[in-house]
Design a protein around this motif. Sequence first.
Motif, mmCIF file in Angstrom:
data_model
loop_
_atom_site.group_PDB
_atom_site.id
_atom_site.type_symbol
_atom_site.label_atom_id
_atom_site.label_comp_id
_atom_site.label_asym_id
_atom_site.label_seq_id
_atom_site.Cartn_x
_atom_site.Cartn_y
_atom_site.Cartn_z
ATOM 1 N N GLN A 201 -109.164 62.504 24.997
ATOM 2 C CA GLN A 201 -108.898 61.222 24.359
ATOM 3 C C GLN A 201 -109.275 60.047 25.260
ATOM 4 O O GLN A 201 -109.528 58.957 24.769
ATOM 5 N N GLY A 233 -102.459 63.433 20.968
ATOM 6 C CA GLY A 233 -101.743 63.145 22.216
ATOM 7 C C GLY A 233 -101.917 64.260 23.227
ATOM 8 O O GLY A 233 -101.803 64.048 24.427
ATOM 9 N N GLU A 236 -104.420 63.572 25.926
ATOM 10 C CA GLU A 236 -104.279 62.301 26.637
ATOM 11 C C GLU A 236 -104.215 62.549 28.142
ATOM 12 O O GLU A 236 -104.984 61.967 28.898
ATOM 13 N N ALA A 344 -97.674 63.512 25.968
ATOM 14 C CA ALA A 344 -97.897 62.692 24.786
ATOM 15 C C ALA A 344 -98.028 63.579 23.556
ATOM 16 O O ALA A 344 -98.693 64.609 23.584
ATOM 17 N N PHE A 345 -97.380 63.198 22.507
ATOM 18 C CA PHE A 345 -97.593 63.822 21.197
ATOM 19 C C PHE A 345 -97.298 62.768 20.156
ATOM 20 O O PHE A 345 -96.215 62.211 20.120
ATOM 21 N N ARG A 346 -98.308 62.512 19.326
ATOM 22 C CA ARG A 346 -98.221 61.582 18.193
ATOM 23 C C ARG A 346 -96.781 61.086 17.954
ATOM 24 O O ARG A 346 -95.908 61.864 17.576
ATOM 25 N N PHE A 348 -94.955 59.701 20.395
ATOM 26 C CA PHE A 348 -94.717 59.356 21.794
ATOM 27 C C PHE A 348 -93.277 58.913 22.053
ATOM 28 O O PHE A 348 -93.028 57.841 22.577
ATOM 29 N N THR A 511 -107.290 56.028 24.348
ATOM 30 C CA THR A 511 -107.208 56.111 22.889
ATOM 31 C C THR A 511 -105.872 56.746 22.529
ATOM 32 O O THR A 511 -105.765 57.965 22.346
ATOM 33 N N VAL A 512 -104.868 55.912 22.488
ATOM 34 C CA VAL A 512 -103.478 56.347 22.317
ATOM 35 C C VAL A 512 -102.700 55.199 21.667
ATOM 36 O O VAL A 512 -103.262 54.128 21.435
ATOM 37 N N ALA A 513 -101.424 55.465 21.393
ATOM 38 C CA ALA A 513 -100.475 54.397 21.073
ATOM 39 C C ALA A 513 -100.839 53.572 19.838
ATOM 40 O O ALA A 513 -100.517 52.390 19.778
ATOM 41 N N GLU A 713 -99.717 56.879 14.499
ATOM 42 C CA GLU A 713 -98.481 57.607 14.806
ATOM 43 C C GLU A 713 -97.381 57.414 13.774
ATOM 44 O O GLU A 713 -96.512 58.279 13.612
HETATM 45 MO MO1 MOS Z 1 -100.689 59.196 22.112
HETATM 46 S S1 MOS Z 1 -99.202 60.389 21.587
HETATM 47 O O1 MOS Z 1 -100.134 57.697 22.305
HETATM 48 O O2 MOS Z 1 -102.089 59.973 22.404
#
Ligand code: MOS
Length: 753
Positions: A201, A233, A236, A344-346, A348, A511-513, A713
């Motif tokens: 990610q 996630g 990540e 991290a998992f979708r 978070f 690429t998160v959050a 998410e």
């Molecule tokens: Mo995430 S769970 O912010 O990749």
Amino acid sequence: MPFVGENVVRTDAVEKVTGAARYADDIVLPGMWHGAVVRAPIARGRLRSLTLSPSFEWGRAAVARAEDIPGKNCVAMIEDDLPLIVTGEIRHAGEAVLLVAAPTRELARAAAAAVEVECEQLAPVLTMDEAKAAAIKIFGSDNVVHRCEIQKGDVDSALSGADLVVEGTYETGSQEHIYIETQGMVARWEGGRLFVEGSMQCPYYVSRALSVLTGVPEDRISVRQSVVGGAFGGKEDYPSILAGYCAILSRKCGHPVKIVYDRDEDIRFTTKRHPSRVRHRTGVAKDGTLVAMDISFELDAGAYVTLTPVVLSRGAIHAAGPYRCPSVRVRAAAYATNTPPNGAFRGFGAPQALFPVEVHMDRVAEAAGLSPLEFRRRNCLKVGDTTATGQRLTESVAALRVLEEAARRSKFERLAKGHKKISGAIRRGVGLSLFMHGAGFTGSGEAVLRGKAALRLEPEGKISVLTACTDMGQGAHTVLRQMAADQLGLDIGLIELPTPDTAYVPDSGPTVASRTTMIMGSVLAKCAAKLRAELFEFASGEFGVRPERLSFEGGALMHGRKRLADASELIRSYAFKRGVYSVTEEYELPPGIKWDEKSYRGDAYPTYSWGCDVAEVEVDMDTFEVRVPRMWLAQDLGRAINPLMAAGQVEGGTLQALGWALMERVASSSGIVRSDRLQTYIIPTSADAPEMETILVEEPYSRGPMGAKGVGELPMDGPAPAIANAIYAATGIRVSSIPITPERLYEEWRRMK
Ligand code: MOS
């Protein structure tokens, strides 16, 4: 024609359905070897010795130990506590103690199996209770990895003045991502430079970690994303570890090295969702108004810090749910255990906080004599209210709107009154949940990151979006092209988005959050404005016209209503006459956003997305199996850039959450994961999928691109409590922990008798 709001076909659709897409396991390089990992067999202990068994011909393989790491033996994340190769204390089963590589995968595995690992066993800490008791200390003096606290108003006096106080304790379980594509990575060295390609990610996270491990500066490291078959996630933080294994092995053996995990290895050793235990004490006035919320929020961190402080923080901030309450206290702590680090998992941390509060609020509503719907109508956050951190919400607050929308579309009140017993042992019921999700990094996160993106003119007459934000199947690259096309006024066919590679793209942040659409979209808007101005200035010279009268329309450069040229021809001639042009911009937090990390007060997120789920369940009172035949999902994302893909996010996330709620169970003994295949780790399939009615609500955010917020998410947050509340409506059984397996539901039912 505008592209935002249209169901533009995904950028990656054709290559994926034709099989042309190149995933990590498809990468084959000349002379490539394969890596394998020798792992600690116990949850806690001290490494005594590693013996290479003479039964294997060691001349055919390469071996890498901690001494072969040229930089620092740590996988840099928030803290530097996680070693790539363990040398002294073993903190969880499966930690790498030695790496091997060989010309074939079979040979590499044979080599790994021919290493004898001798350890001195130490008593492990396997549960949060053991960690809290701290009879065995595995992290600091109290096994606490991280704490944070939110204080608003005077909770103690508000509680003692409340007409009613409702208490409850809730637990949520671990969860494995089960991305279709397991973790995979390839590394090679060439002329002192390191090239890494794989499933990830966050290319810049990997680049930074590799620089610390190898001592090579980041400008001599290129990290490239291969096509990613799902991440959620799970890709990540873990890819930094796998890239480290490959890079160190490749350096040792002098060949490119690839590692692709089998499913069992992936389930056993990669990060999972943090299990939680949450206690609520809620004070409410006779009329059903919330007056105080006292919350304890605890997470099981696993053996190392990894991303836990940030997961804990997001969980704490979401712990009071989407409610207006004058006095709130959240005490949050994460504890170390001798289990693989959770990550991290979708969602978070937010799902772990929203399941408890949403089940609890149904109980509070009942105690106050209100329906779940009416209670939420009265107490949900509205414009002008402040959240638990004291953030005043000034716009784009859709709690009431999604609640009413979901209730209306599902005919919630009618269903709630209706039939309980349908046939034989089957009971039917309906429940709902209301929730929100902060878009982007917490607090000053986005101000620190200053995520960058660029637009570049290509000599062949196109425009490239340069970003490190990855498409992992969620559709980000399609959405970014849609936004860029509209921001420029050009046809989407002219907009390209090359594969993120740290050698060529700016650091956009990870690429998160649920941040990509909102953050990158805002940055691209700035880039587009400059790029257009540059092109119009050039065109005004070429055509002898005033730049203010120029515009793009689809594929054409227009002067008023007159077509002057093909846009792509203009770009080509610009490139020919003036050379390379690109414009890079970075994200700036909208003015007025203030966050105090010390006191945990202020604007925790730039904005929130809002959702309301209604679930209808059928419970078989003979077998205690739960089916979810129908769900209604009203989710606000500000603006749906690509409605079909947004609905896909909502439905996919809902099914993933349904699995977490009802069936997914990471079974371990002695700290070793035993449910390590899809026969034993059960996830929902299409046969378990409810009929879903997805209602995309658009409550625009003035600082988001075209009003957009985040949706990645949000859908993970609502289904578990909606299902639990529906089970109560159907059976009278209050479920306080998930997964709600038939065994657990039966136990709860017996306890009630
Ligand atoms: Mo995430 S769970 O912010 O990749």
